[in-house]
Design a protein around this motif. Structure first.
Motif, PDB file in Angstrom:
ATOM      1  N   SER A   6       0.826  -1.204   0.000  1.00 41.16           N
ATOM      2  CA  SER A   6       0.000   0.000   0.000  1.00 41.16           C
ATOM      3  C   SER A   6       0.864   1.258   0.000  1.00 41.16           C
ATOM      4  O   SER A   6       0.488   2.263  -0.625  1.00 41.16           O
ATOM      5  CB  SER A   6      -0.973  -0.005   1.170  1.00 41.16           C
ATOM      6  N   ALA A   7       2.014   1.235   0.657  1.00 40.81           N
ATOM      7  CA  ALA A   7       2.908   2.393   0.637  1.00 40.81           C
ATOM      8  C   ALA A   7       3.462   2.619  -0.766  1.00 40.81           C
ATOM      9  O   ALA A   7       3.564   3.770  -1.224  1.00 40.81           O
ATOM     10  CB  ALA A   7       4.049   2.205   1.629  1.00 40.81           C
ATOM     11  N   VAL A   8       3.797   1.546  -1.469  1.00 42.80           N
ATOM     12  CA  VAL A   8       4.289   1.669  -2.840  1.00 42.80           C
ATOM     13  C   VAL A   8       3.183   2.190  -3.751  1.00 42.80           C
ATOM     14  O   VAL A   8       3.427   3.028  -4.636  1.00 42.80           O
ATOM     15  CB  VAL A   8       4.855   0.322  -3.344  1.00 42.80           C
ATOM     16  N   ALA A   9       1.950   1.744  -3.549  1.00 49.26           N
ATOM     17  CA  ALA A   9       0.828   2.216  -4.367  1.00 49.26           C
ATOM     18  C   ALA A   9       0.586   3.706  -4.145  1.00 49.26           C
ATOM     19  O   ALA A   9       0.387   4.463  -5.105  1.00 49.26           O
ATOM     20  CB  ALA A   9      -0.426   1.415  -4.051  1.00 49.26           C
ATOM     21  N   VAL A  10       0.615   4.149  -2.900  1.00 50.45           N
ATOM     22  CA  VAL A  10       0.411   5.578  -2.600  1.00 50.45           C
ATOM     23  C   VAL A  10       1.567   6.400  -3.178  1.00 50.45           C
ATOM     24  O   VAL A  10       1.350   7.463  -3.771  1.00 50.45           O
ATOM     25  CB  VAL A  10       0.258   5.801  -1.076  1.00 50.45           C
ATOM     26  N   ALA A  11       2.806   5.898  -3.017  1.00 47.17           N
ATOM     27  CA  ALA A  11       3.959   6.609  -3.565  1.00 47.17           C
ATOM     28  C   ALA A  11       3.869   6.698  -5.085  1.00 47.17           C
ATOM     29  O   ALA A  11       4.208   7.733  -5.675  1.00 47.17           O
ATOM     30  CB  ALA A  11       5.254   5.923  -3.145  1.00 47.17           C
ATOM     31  N   GLY A  12       3.399   5.637  -5.729  1.00 46.70           N
ATOM     32  CA  GLY A  12       3.223   5.658  -7.178  1.00 46.70           C
ATOM     33  C   GLY A  12       2.191   6.672  -7.618  1.00 46.70           C
ATOM     34  O   GLY A  12       2.381   7.380  -8.617  1.00 46.70           O
ATOM     35  N   LEU A  13       1.101   6.777  -6.878  1.00 38.79           N
ATOM     36  CA  LEU A  13       0.057   7.754  -7.205  1.00 38.79           C
ATOM     37  C   LEU A  13       0.567   9.183  -7.017  1.00 38.79           C
ATOM     38  O   LEU A  13       0.362  10.054  -7.879  1.00 38.79           O
ATOM     39  CB  LEU A  13      -1.180   7.512  -6.342  1.00 38.79           C
ATOM     40  N   VAL A  14       1.265   9.424  -5.914  1.00 39.92           N
ATOM     41  CA  VAL A  14       1.830  10.756  -5.662  1.00 39.92           C
ATOM     42  C   VAL A  14       2.862  11.102  -6.738  1.00 39.92           C
ATOM     43  O   VAL A  14       2.894  12.229  -7.247  1.00 39.92           O
ATOM     44  CB  VAL A  14       2.443  10.827  -4.247  1.00 39.92           C
ATOM     45  N   LEU A  15       3.697  10.126  -7.105  1.00 38.58           N
ATOM     46  CA  LEU A  15       4.701  10.363  -8.140  1.00 38.58           C
ATOM     47  C   LEU A  15       4.041  10.674  -9.485  1.00 38.58           C
ATOM     48  O   LEU A  15       4.491  11.564 -10.212  1.00 38.58           O
ATOM     49  CB  LEU A  15       5.630   9.156  -8.267  1.00 38.58           C
ATOM     50  N   ALA A  16       2.965   9.977  -9.828  1.00 42.62           N
ATOM     51  CA  ALA A  16       2.279  10.224 -11.097  1.00 42.62           C
ATOM     52  C   ALA A  16       1.701  11.633 -11.145  1.00 42.62           C
ATOM     53  O   ALA A  16       1.816  12.332 -12.164  1.00 42.62           O
ATOM     54  CB  ALA A  16       1.180   9.187 -11.307  1.00 42.62           C
ATOM     55  N   LEU A  87      13.149   3.626 -12.039  1.00 39.35           N
ATOM     56  CA  LEU A  87      12.612   4.992 -11.966  1.00 39.35           C
ATOM     57  C   LEU A  87      13.049   5.834 -13.164  1.00 39.35           C
ATOM     58  O   LEU A  87      12.280   6.638 -13.685  1.00 39.35           O
ATOM     59  CB  LEU A  87      13.048   5.675 -10.671  1.00 39.35           C
ATOM     60  N   ILE A  88      14.285   5.634 -13.619  1.00 42.34           N
ATOM     61  CA  ILE A  88      14.751   6.353 -14.805  1.00 42.34           C
ATOM     62  C   ILE A  88      13.994   5.871 -16.038  1.00 42.34           C
ATOM     63  O   ILE A  88      13.662   6.652 -16.927  1.00 42.34           O
ATOM     64  CB  ILE A  88      16.269   6.180 -14.979  1.00 42.34           C
ATOM     65  N   ALA A  89      13.696   4.574 -16.096  1.00 39.62           N
ATOM     66  CA  ALA A  89      13.009   4.014 -17.262  1.00 39.62           C
ATOM     67  C   ALA A  89      11.560   4.475 -17.356  1.00 39.62           C
ATOM     68  O   ALA A  89      11.011   4.564 -18.454  1.00 39.62           O
ATOM     69  CB  ALA A  89      13.073   2.486 -17.212  1.00 39.62           C
ATOM     70  N   LEU A  90      10.936   4.755 -16.235  1.00 41.10           N
ATOM     71  CA  LEU A  90       9.549   5.229 -16.285  1.00 41.10           C
ATOM     72  C   LEU A  90       9.504   6.611 -16.921  1.00 41.10           C
ATOM     73  O   LEU A  90      10.381   7.432 -16.681  1.00 41.10           O
ATOM     74  CB  LEU A  90       8.964   5.295 -14.866  1.00 41.10           C
ATOM     75  N   PRO A  91       8.504   6.860 -17.745  1.00 41.11           N
ATOM     76  CA  PRO A  91       8.454   8.174 -18.384  1.00 41.11           C
ATOM     77  C   PRO A  91       8.151   9.266 -17.364  1.00 41.11           C
ATOM     78  O   PRO A  91       7.291   9.114 -16.512  1.00 41.11           O
ATOM     79  CB  PRO A  91       7.316   8.042 -19.400  1.00 41.11           C
ATOM     80  N   GLY A  92       8.930  10.313 -17.436  1.00 37.91           N
ATOM     81  CA  GLY A  92       8.724  11.440 -16.534  1.00 37.91           C
ATOM     82  C   GLY A  92      10.038  12.037 -16.102  1.00 37.91           C
ATOM     83  O   GLY A  92      11.046  11.344 -15.980  1.00 37.91           O
ATOM     84  N   LEU A  93      10.030  13.327 -15.854  1.00 39.21           N
ATOM     85  CA  LEU A  93      11.252  14.038 -15.519  1.00 39.21           C
ATOM     86  C   LEU A  93      11.606  13.917 -14.041  1.00 39.21           C
ATOM     87  O   LEU A  93      12.768  13.797 -13.680  1.00 39.21           O
ATOM     88  CB  LEU A  93      11.091  15.513 -15.912  1.00 39.21           C
ATOM     89  N   LEU A  94      10.622  13.923 -13.180  1.00 37.60           N
ATOM     90  CA  LEU A  94      10.865  13.823 -11.746  1.00 37.60           C
ATOM     91  C   LEU A  94      11.409  12.442 -11.369  1.00 37.60           C
ATOM     92  O   LEU A  94      12.337  12.323 -10.564  1.00 37.60           O
ATOM     93  CB  LEU A  94       9.571  14.119 -10.981  1.00 37.60           C
ATOM     94  N   GLY A  95      10.847  11.398 -11.963  1.00 39.17           N
ATOM     95  CA  GLY A  95      11.345  10.044 -11.724  1.00 39.17           C
ATOM     96  C   GLY A  95      12.769   9.869 -12.201  1.00 39.17           C
ATOM     97  O   GLY A  95      13.543   9.111 -11.608  1.00 39.17           O
ATOM     98  N   ASP A  96      13.136  10.574 -13.279  1.00 35.41           N
ATOM     99  CA  ASP A  96      14.515  10.520 -13.768  1.00 35.41           C
ATOM    100  C   ASP A  96      15.484  11.066 -12.727  1.00 35.41           C
ATOM    101  O   ASP A  96      16.528  10.482 -12.466  1.00 35.41           O
ATOM    102  CB  ASP A  96      14.656  11.308 -15.063  1.00 35.41           C
TER     103      ASP A  96
END
Length: 163
Positions: A6-16, A87-96
């Motif tokens: 659940s922590a990973v799911a919430v972090a993923g939503l916040v990151l998106a 995280l780098i592979a996922l599309p997005g600048l913040l994740g990079d």
């Protein structure tokens, strides 16, 4: 384990949501195509790094297990590097940016040290949490009276209670 999921799911939503906000801000500042190009380029680099780091972490893990050692700190550092590459592979600048920070060797060592400092953290990942053991009778002799250490020839019996 449920808390971790659940922590990973919430972090993923916040990151998106944060990724979307950063992308809109970058597109407003530089135009639409430069952030898209940077995102595609870093995604390709992240996939290459994930493949390389994943293979390297797997080789390190197998070497530790083949040597008869628990795969403690090298496995955690490898997992941190792999997470950074993903995280780098996922599309997005913040994740990079987050992935590059996590992929850097000093941060990997710091993550491994923090995980190792938690009592039982590596045991929870790489072994049983509770084990019951007892020293049995010596071969051809009397039971070891009161001494908790196994003597040469003693049999140590045990069972895993919780994984």
């Amino acid at each position: 384990m449920r808390r971790l999921v659940s922590a990973v799911a919430v972090a993923g939503l916040v990151l998106a949501v944060a990724e979307f906000a950063v992308f809109v801000a970058a597109a407003h500042r530089f135009g639409f195509w430069p952030p898209v190009a940077v995102s595609l380029l870093t995604s390709w680099c992240g996939l290459w790094l994930a493949r390389r780091e994943g293979a390297r972490a797997w080789r390190r893990l197998r070497a530790e297990l083949a040597a008869g050692r628990p795969p403690g700190l090298p496995a955690v550092a490898g997992a941190a590097a792999l997470a950074g590459a993903v995280l780098i592979a996922l599309p997005g600048l913040l994740g990079d940016v987050l992935g590059l920070v996590l992929w850097s060797p000093p941060v990997r060592r710091l993550v491994a040290a923090v995980v190792a400092a938690r009592p039982g953290a590596l045991v929870g990942w790489f072994g049983a949490r509770r084990v019951r053991s007892r020293v049995g009778r010596e071969r051809g002799g009397p039971p070891p009276g009161g001494d908790a250490r196994p003597r040469p020839g003693a049999v140590v019996e045990g069972e895993i209670l919780d994984r």
